[in-house]
Motif scaffolding. Structure first.
Motif, PDB file in Angstrom:
ATOM      1  N   GLU A 457       0.855  -1.185   0.000  1.00 29.46           N
ATOM      2  CA  GLU A 457       0.000   0.000   0.000  1.00 29.46           C
ATOM      3  C   GLU A 457       0.891   1.235   0.000  1.00 29.46           C
ATOM      4  O   GLU A 457       1.610   1.496   0.957  1.00 29.46           O
ATOM      5  CB  GLU A 457      -0.905   0.010   1.238  1.00 29.46           C
ATOM      6  N   ARG A 458       0.831   1.981  -1.061  1.00 29.30           N
ATOM      7  CA  ARG A 458       1.709   3.146  -1.194  1.00 29.30           C
ATOM      8  C   ARG A 458       0.949   4.398  -0.788  1.00 29.30           C
ATOM      9  O   ARG A 458      -0.077   4.734  -1.348  1.00 29.30           O
ATOM     10  CB  ARG A 458       2.233   3.271  -2.622  1.00 29.30           C
ATOM     11  N   ILE A 459       1.494   5.087   0.199  1.00 29.12           N
ATOM     12  CA  ILE A 459       0.845   6.286   0.717  1.00 29.12           C
ATOM     13  C   ILE A 459       1.636   7.532   0.335  1.00 29.12           C
ATOM     14  O   ILE A 459       1.089   8.501  -0.167  1.00 29.12           O
ATOM     15  CB  ILE A 459       0.718   6.202   2.257  1.00 29.12           C
ATOM     16  N   HIS A 460       2.931   7.473   0.536  1.00 27.08           N
ATOM     17  CA  HIS A 460       3.737   8.677   0.433  1.00 27.08           C
ATOM     18  C   HIS A 460       5.192   8.230   0.302  1.00 27.08           C
ATOM     19  O   HIS A 460       5.588   7.268   0.942  1.00 27.08           O
ATOM     20  CB  HIS A 460       3.535   9.476   1.729  1.00 27.08           C
ATOM     21  N   GLU A 461       5.968   8.887  -0.535  1.00 30.60           N
ATOM     22  CA  GLU A 461       7.365   8.458  -0.712  1.00 30.60           C
ATOM     23  C   GLU A 461       8.203   8.677   0.535  1.00 30.60           C
ATOM     24  O   GLU A 461       9.240   8.056   0.719  1.00 30.60           O
ATOM     25  CB  GLU A 461       7.999   9.216  -1.891  1.00 30.60           C
ATOM     26  N   THR A 462       7.792   9.607   1.378  1.00 32.87           N
ATOM     27  CA  THR A 462       8.509   9.831   2.625  1.00 32.87           C
ATOM     28  C   THR A 462       8.246   8.663   3.574  1.00 32.87           C
ATOM     29  O   THR A 462       7.109   8.224   3.735  1.00 32.87           O
ATOM     30  CB  THR A 462       8.048  11.143   3.269  1.00 32.87           C
ATOM     31  N   VAL A 463       9.300   8.141   4.199  1.00 32.54           N
ATOM     32  CA  VAL A 463       9.149   6.984   5.086  1.00 32.54           C
ATOM     33  C   VAL A 463       9.876   7.216   6.403  1.00 32.54           C
ATOM     34  O   VAL A 463      10.889   7.913   6.463  1.00 32.54           O
ATOM     35  CB  VAL A 463       9.692   5.683   4.440  1.00 32.54           C
ATOM     36  N   LEU A 699      13.986   9.199   9.627  1.00 37.08           N
ATOM     37  CA  LEU A 699      12.972   9.793   8.755  1.00 37.08           C
ATOM     38  C   LEU A 699      13.629  10.211   7.446  1.00 37.08           C
ATOM     39  O   LEU A 699      14.606  10.965   7.451  1.00 37.08           O
ATOM     40  CB  LEU A 699      12.340  11.004   9.448  1.00 37.08           C
ATOM     41  N   LYS A 700      13.109   9.693   6.334  1.00 38.92           N
ATOM     42  CA  LYS A 700      13.724   9.927   5.031  1.00 38.92           C
ATOM     43  C   LYS A 700      12.704  10.441   4.020  1.00 38.92           C
ATOM     44  O   LYS A 700      11.536  10.058   4.061  1.00 38.92           O
ATOM     45  CB  LYS A 700      14.336   8.628   4.477  1.00 38.92           C
ATOM     46  N   SER A 701      13.177  11.287   3.129  1.00 40.32           N
ATOM     47  CA  SER A 701      12.369  11.718   2.002  1.00 40.32           C
ATOM     48  C   SER A 701      13.275  11.806   0.773  1.00 40.32           C
ATOM     49  O   SER A 701      14.388  11.252   0.770  1.00 40.32           O
ATOM     50  CB  SER A 701      11.689  13.053   2.299  1.00 40.32           C
ATOM     51  N   LEU A 752      20.053  16.137   6.076  1.00 36.20           N
ATOM     52  CA  LEU A 752      21.295  15.470   5.688  1.00 36.20           C
ATOM     53  C   LEU A 752      21.123  14.892   4.289  1.00 36.20           C
ATOM     54  O   LEU A 752      20.211  14.097   4.046  1.00 36.20           O
ATOM     55  CB  LEU A 752      21.618  14.363   6.689  1.00 36.20           C
ATOM     56  N   ILE A 753      21.984  15.325   3.366  1.00 35.47           N
ATOM     57  CA  ILE A 753      21.944  14.828   1.987  1.00 35.47           C
ATOM     58  C   ILE A 753      23.339  14.354   1.615  1.00 35.47           C
ATOM     59  O   ILE A 753      24.303  15.122   1.667  1.00 35.47           O
ATOM     60  CB  ILE A 753      21.482  15.934   1.017  1.00 35.47           C
ATOM     61  N   ASN A 754      23.459  13.086   1.274  1.00 33.37           N
ATOM     62  CA  ASN A 754      24.747  12.493   0.902  1.00 33.37           C
ATOM     63  C   ASN A 754      25.829  12.795   1.937  1.00 33.37           C
ATOM     64  O   ASN A 754      26.975  13.111   1.608  1.00 33.37           O
ATOM     65  CB  ASN A 754      25.173  12.984  -0.484  1.00 33.37           C
ATOM     66  N   VAL A 784      16.975  12.157   1.299  1.00 30.19           N
ATOM     67  CA  VAL A 784      17.139  13.222   2.289  1.00 30.19           C
ATOM     68  C   VAL A 784      16.834  12.631   3.663  1.00 30.19           C
ATOM     69  O   VAL A 784      15.764  12.041   3.865  1.00 30.19           O
ATOM     70  CB  VAL A 784      16.175  14.392   2.015  1.00 30.19           C
ATOM     71  N   VAL A 785      17.774  12.752   4.594  1.00 31.44           N
ATOM     72  CA  VAL A 785      17.539  12.294   5.969  1.00 31.44           C
ATOM     73  C   VAL A 785      17.103  13.496   6.791  1.00 31.44           C
ATOM     74  O   VAL A 785      17.833  14.476   6.909  1.00 31.44           O
ATOM     75  CB  VAL A 785      18.808  11.656   6.572  1.00 31.44           C
ATOM     76  N   LEU A 786      15.901  13.405   7.352  1.00 31.22           N
ATOM     77  CA  LEU A 786      15.363  14.508   8.153  1.00 31.22           C
ATOM     78  C   LEU A 786      15.735  14.366   9.625  1.00 31.22           C
ATOM     79  O   LEU A 786      15.886  15.359  10.321  1.00 31.22           O
ATOM     80  CB  LEU A 786      13.849  14.570   7.981  1.00 31.22           C
ATOM     81  N   PHE A 787      15.845  13.146  10.106  1.00 34.53           N
ATOM     82  CA  PHE A 787      16.513  12.860  11.372  1.00 34.53           C
ATOM     83  C   PHE A 787      16.857  11.388  11.400  1.00 34.53           C
ATOM     84  O   PHE A 787      16.278  10.577  10.683  1.00 34.53           O
ATOM     85  CB  PHE A 787      15.712  13.297  12.610  1.00 34.53           C
ATOM     86  N   GLY A 788      17.828  11.041  12.229  1.00 36.12           N
ATOM     87  CA  GLY A 788      18.266   9.648  12.319  1.00 36.12           C
ATOM     88  C   GLY A 788      19.764   9.587  12.500  1.00 36.12           C
ATOM     89  O   GLY A 788      20.387  10.513  13.042  1.00 36.12           O
ATOM     90  N   GLU A 789      20.370   8.487  12.031  1.00 32.06           N
ATOM     91  CA  GLU A 789      21.818   8.310  12.145  1.00 32.06           C
ATOM     92  C   GLU A 789      22.513   9.433  11.401  1.00 32.06           C
ATOM     93  O   GLU A 789      22.257   9.675  10.233  1.00 32.06           O
ATOM     94  CB  GLU A 789      22.226   6.966  11.562  1.00 32.06           C
TER      95      GLU A 789
END
Length: 822
Positions: A457-463, A699-701, A752-754, A784-789
C-alpha cells in the motif's frame, strides 16, 4: 545430520544411563522458535535478565523432550520421557557440541572477523563461489558466542565449503569461537572502533581477533594497515598470510590501480607476476576493500581471473535486513526478497511467526527457486515444505522451474505455482490477497521487488524507518541496569512515540516485556485487536470508561477520588472483584496523582470495597535527567517511599512500586523497587546523555527538484529569506503536514543529503520544504535524511528550543512506517 542421544551425552561428558532414545537434528536456545520439537535439544542459557530454565515446562508441553540444564527443579520430575543433561555451563556445552560437530568435516572453512565488513565479505564470497561449491554460511550476522555454534551446526554431508563470521565484544571470547569454526582459511576485515569499550586499545582488540587464525592454513589481510601488520608479527602469523597491498609490489596480491567511475570501480591488480582487472558496481571505499578481500580468497581457491572478473561485475548489494510494510486489503508484507537459501528461509519464517500474534491473518509464503544449493531438488524442497508446514504456513505460492516440479511435496491445500515472476504477475492472483501476512522470499534474479510493488500500500514516498533490532537492543540495555526481578513497563503511547505502536508492541511482547503503557484506552484497544496480550496500563482513563477497560482487560491508572469512586461503583454494578488498578501519587510533579495528605482518605475508601485491587503504586519524577535538581529528585523518592509504605500497611497486602523513568533508570537505580518505566530511552534517546543506545527511527524523504537561483532572489512563502549568493535550491517532499515544525525554516533547521548538512531555507510549506545544496553533490531523486543516524533528533530539538519527544511524535500518520530487522 542426526545425532543419537548417547553420542551427545558422551560429547558433553554426561552419563547416558537412564536416557530415553532420541535423535537430535536441531539445537535450540530461544524457546519461542520451535520447529521440530521431537528432534530438538534445548539449551537453558542464563543471562543477567533471563533464565531459560523457566521455559522448560512450556517447551515440554510443546513436544520438546531433550534439555541441557545447569540446575535441577522439582517441577520437572513429572515430565515423563524427558532427557536432562546436567552440565556446569549451558553455553559452554552448546559450544562444545558444535566443536564436536565441526570435527567431522574435512572441507575448506573460511573464518571471517574484523570490526566492519564481515557480513558483506561473507555474502560476496557466497556470490563469487556458489557456482563452484555447495556452501554453508552463517545466517545473516550470526557471529556471537551463541550464533557461531548455531551456524556451524548447519554443516551437513552435502557441504563442500563453510563460510562463518566471528564477532567479539570483549577479551578472551575468540578462544571459545576458534575451535568451533576451526577455519582453514581466514579473512581479517577492517578494524575499527566497534565494541571498543571493553578493550584497552585497538591493538588489544586486533590481537584478540587474530586468535581466530592461529590454526589456519592461510589468512588474508591488508598489509598497508600498520597496526594489523605489527599485530601479525607479534602473533608470529606472517608465514600463514596471503596479504594484499596498494603500496608493496612484492605483496602476494598487489593492487596497482583503483579508478572510481560514475557507478562502478575498476580495480587493477598483479598476481603471480600477471596483471588483471575487474569492475565492481560500487564506488564506496568500504566496498572496494571488501571486494579486494574477496578477490584474494577467490584467487587462493583457484578461481580463474576471467571468472573472477565476470562474477565481480554482478556482485549485488547485501541486504542484511528484512522489512515490514503495510500491504493492500488489510495485509502485511514481510519483504526478504534478496536471497532464498534454506537457512535464511528458516529465519524469515520465524520472524513471520512473531508478527502474527493473535490477529486473524492468513500466513502466506511467496517463495522462489532456491539456487545453487548443491542438494538434490526433491530432498531440498521436502525440507522446505516441512519447514513451511511446521511454521503454520496456510498458503504457498511458488515461483520457478524447480519448485514447480516439486509442488506435490507441499501439503497445504491452498497452493499455486508459476514458472516465472511474469507468469505470477499476469495471473492477477495478487488481487485475491485479503488480510494475509505475506512473506516474500526470493532469489534476486526473480525480481520479487516487482511483486512487493504491487502488494504494498503506497501512501507517500517519505518513510519513517524503524529499526526493530535497535528497539530490542535498547530494551535489553535498560534491563541490564536493573535487577533481574524488576519488571519493566514500556511506553507505547502516542503511537509508540511516533514509531508505530502495533509493531513496537509485537516486538516487545516477543522479547518478554512485562507491561505496556498507553495514554488512553483507544490506543490499548488497537493493540488488543492486533493480538497484543501483555498487561496494558491506561495512564489517562475516562471516568466513564470502566466497561471498555474490563472488556479489553486493561488496567487503569487511578489518580483522584472522582475516578476511583466511579470505578468502584462500576465494579460493584458489574459484580467484579479484585480488578487491577495502579495508584498515582503526586510527589512533586503536580500533574496527576493523589497528594500525600489525601492518602488516608484514599486507603479508607479502598478498604471499604472489593471491586478493585491495587496492583501497583507509582509516581513520576519531574527532573531526574538533571543533576541540578538531584536534591528535589531524592525528596520525591522519599515522599513516595512514605506514601507507598502507608498504603501497603493499611491495605494489608504487598503491591508493586515504581518511580523510575528512563532517566531514573540511568541515574538512580538504587530506587528501582519492583518496577520501572521505560519511555524515550526505548526509542534511542538518553535523557541524561548516556552512551550505548541505538538509533531507532530514521525519517527519510527525497529531492523532487533542484534549481539554480540567483543572489538577491527570495525563497518561499512570505519572501522571508533573501539569498546572498547564487545558490542551488532543492525542494524536498516534506512539510509541516508531515511533521516538519515551521520553526525549522529560514536556516534554523537542516537535513542530511549524501552525508552533508543542508540548511532549510525560506518558510516551511504544508507538503514541501526547500534546502540549500549549493556546496553539496546532490541530484534530483537523492535521499534526504530529516533525522536519524548522522542527524540526531536531539540536535534538531535543541536547534528550535524543544524536546526530542515533540519531534518524534509529530511525524504525521501519512508518513509510511517501514520496519526493518537484521
Amino acid at each position: 545430520m542426526k545425532y543419537e542421544i548417547k553420542e551427545i551425552a558422551s560429547t558433553l561428558g554426561v552419563s547416558s544411563s537412564n536416557l530415553n532414545y532420541s535423535e537430535i537434528t536441531t539445537l535450540l536456545t530461544d524457546s519461542r522458535k520451535i520447529t521440530d520439537p521431537s528432534k530438538t535439544l534445548f539449551f537453558a542459557l542464563e543471562s543477567k535478565n533471563n533464565d531459560a530454565h523457566n521455559y522448560i515446562s512450556e517447551l515440554y508441553a510443546s513436544g520438546v523432550r531433550n534439555f541441557v540444564v545447569s540446575k535441577q527443579r522439582n517441577e520437572w520430575k513429572d515430565l515423563k520421557g524427558a532427557n536432562f543433561f546436567k552440565v556446569r555451563n549451558c553455553l559452554s556445552a552448546l559450544q562444545k557440541l558444535a566443536q564436536h560437530h565441526r570435527s567431522k568435516f574435512n572441507i575448506p572453512i573460511i573464518g571471517i572477523t574484523g570490526s566492519n565488513g564481515k557480513t558483506v565479505v561473507k555474502e560476496w564470497l557466497y556470490q563469487l563461489l556458489e557456482k563452484d561449491y555447495n556452501i554453508v554460511r552463517s545466517p545473516r550476522s550470526y557471529n556471537s558466542q551463541i550464533g557461531v555454534p548455531l551456524s556451524v551446526w548447519q554443516l551437513d554431508n552435502d557441504a563442500e565449503l563453510g563460510i562463518f563470521e566471528a564477532g567479539i565484544s570483549k577479551p578472551d571470547e575468540m578462544e571459545n569461537l576458534e575451535p568451533i569454526i576451526r577455519p582453514t582459511i581466514g579473512v581479517l576485515t577492517k578494524i575499527g572502533d566497534a565494541h571498543q569499550e571493553n578493550f584497552d586499545s585497538l591493538q588489544q582488540k586486533t590481537l584478540e581477533k587474530l586468535e581466530l587464525f592461529k590454526n589456519c592454513e592461510v589468512f588474508v589481510y591488508d598489509e598497508d594497515n600498520e597496526l594489523v601488520s605489527s599485530c601479525v608479527d607479534l602473533k608470529v602469523l606472517s608465514q600463514k598470510t596471503f596479504s594484499w597491498s596498494r603500496k608493496n609490489r612484492e605483496a602476494h596480491l598487489f593492487i596497482s590501480d583503483i579508478e572510481k567511475l560514475e557507478n562502478s570501480t575498476k580495480i587493477e591488480y598483479s598476481f603471480l607476476n600477471f596483471y588483471y582487472s575487474f569492475e565492481i558496481p560500487f564506488i564506496d571505499d568500504a566496498s572496494i576493500e571488501n571486494a579486494i578481500n574477496c578477490l584474494a580468497i577467490a584467487l587462493y581457491l583457484h578461481v580463474s581471473p576471467n571468472e573472477i572478473s565476470e562474477r565481480m561485475s554482478t556482485l549485488e548489494p547485501v541486504a542484511m535486513r528484512l522489512d515490514v510494510r503495510k500491504g493492500k486489503h488489510g495485509s502485511l508484507i514481510i519483504n526478504d526478497s534478496y536471497n532464498s537459501d534454506v537457512n535464511s528461509i528458516k529465519i524469515a519464517l520465524d520472524f513471520q511467526h512473531q508478527r502474527k500474534m493473535d490477529r486473524k491473518l492468513k500466513k502466506t509464503l511467496i517463495l522462489s527457486d532456491i539456487l545453487q544449493s548443491g542438494v538434490p531438488p526433491k530432498r531440498l524442497y521436502k525440507r522446505v515444505a516441512d519447514m513451511a508446514e511446521q511454521s503454520g504456513i496456510e498458503r504457498i505460492i511458488g515461483i520457478g522451474k524447480d519448485i514447480l516440479a516439486n509442488a506435490d511435496l507441499f501439503t497445504m491445500p491452498d497452493k499455486t505455482f508459476f514458472l516465472t515472476t511474469d507468469d505470477f504477475l499476469k495471473s492477477c492472483i495478487q488481487d485475491s490477497f485479503r488480510d494475509e501476512l505475506i512473506l516474500l522470499k526470493g532469489a534476486r534474479r526473480f525480481n520479487f521487488e516487482r511483486i512487493n510493488n504491487i502488494l504494498e500500500e503506497r501512501i507517500h514516498e517519505t518513510v519513517l524507518e524503524v529499526d526493530l533490532d535497535a528497539v530490542v537492543h535498547n530494551f535489553n540495555f535498560y534491563k541490564s541496569k536493573l535487577n533481574s526481578n524488576v519488571k519493566l513497563v514500556c511506553m507505547v503511547k502516542a503511537n509508540a512515540y511516533g514509531a508505530g505502536a502495533v509493531e513496537i508492541a509485537k516486538t516487545l511482547q516477543y522479547h518478554r516485556c512485562d507491561y505496556l503503557a498507553v495514554a488512553v484506552a483507544e490506543e490499548a484497544v488497537t493493540l488488543r485487536n492486533e493480538g497484543i496480550s501483555l498487561p496494558i496500563i491506561v495512564l489517562n482513563p475516562e471516568v466513564n470508561g470502566f466497561e471498555e477497560l474490563i472488556t479489553n482487560n486493561l488496567e487503569p491508572e487511578v489518580y483522584n477520588m472522582r475516578i476511583l469512586e466511579s470505578f468502584i461503583n462500576n465494579s460493584e454494578r458489574s459484580g467484579i472483584t479484585n480488578y487491577p488498578i495502579h495508584l498515582k501519587i503526586d510527589t512533586g510533579m503536580h500533574r496527576l496523582g493523589f497528594l500525600p495528605e489525601q492518602i488516608e482518605e484514599l486507603v479508607e475508601t479502598l478498604k471499604k470495597q472489593k471491586g478493585l485491587r491495587v496492583s501497583s503504586i507509582f509516581s513520576h519524577l519531574s527532573a531526574s535527567e538533571s543533576w541540578s535538581f538531584d536534591d528535589f529528585t531524592h525528596q520525591q523518592m522519599e515522599t513516595f517511599r512514605a506514601a507507598a509504605q502507608k498504603i501497603e500497611n493499611e491495605l494489608g497486602y504487598s503491591v508493586h512500586k515504581h518511580i523510575l523513568n528512563s532517566a531514573g533508570i540511568e541515574r538512580f537505580n538504587d530506587y528501582e523497587w519492583d518496577m520501572a518505566r521505560l519511555g524515550i530511552g526505548l526509542y534511542g534517546v538518553s535523557p541524561s546523555g548516556l552512551s550505548g543506545l541505538k538509533n531507532v527511527c530514521t525519517l527519510k524523504s527525497t529531492i523532487l527538484q533542484i534549481k539554480k537561483i540567483s543572489s538577491n532572489e527570495t525563497i518561499g512563502y512570505g519572501r522571508k529569506e533573501k539569498l546572498d549568493h547564487d545558490a542551488r535550491i532543492a525542494t524536498i517532499r516534506f512539510g509541516y503536514a508531515d511533521g516538519m515544525d515551521r520553526q525549522f525554516g529560514n536556516r534554523k533547521g537542516k537535513v542530511l543529503i549524501n552525508g552533508q548538512n543542508a540548511p532549510i531555507v525560506g518558510n516551511v510549506c504544508m507538503d514541501l520544504s526547500m534546502v540549500d545544496v549549493t556546496d553539496i553533490k546532490a541530484e534530483e531523486g537523492d535521499t534526504v535524511v530529516l533525522f536519524g543516524e548522522g542527524l540526531p533528533v536531539t540536535d534538531l530539538a535543541e536547534s528550535i528550543g524543544t524536546i526530542p519527544y515533540e519531534i518524534l511524535t509529530s511525524v504525521s500518520p501519512r508518513v509510511k512506517r517501514v520496519y526493518i530487522k537484521e
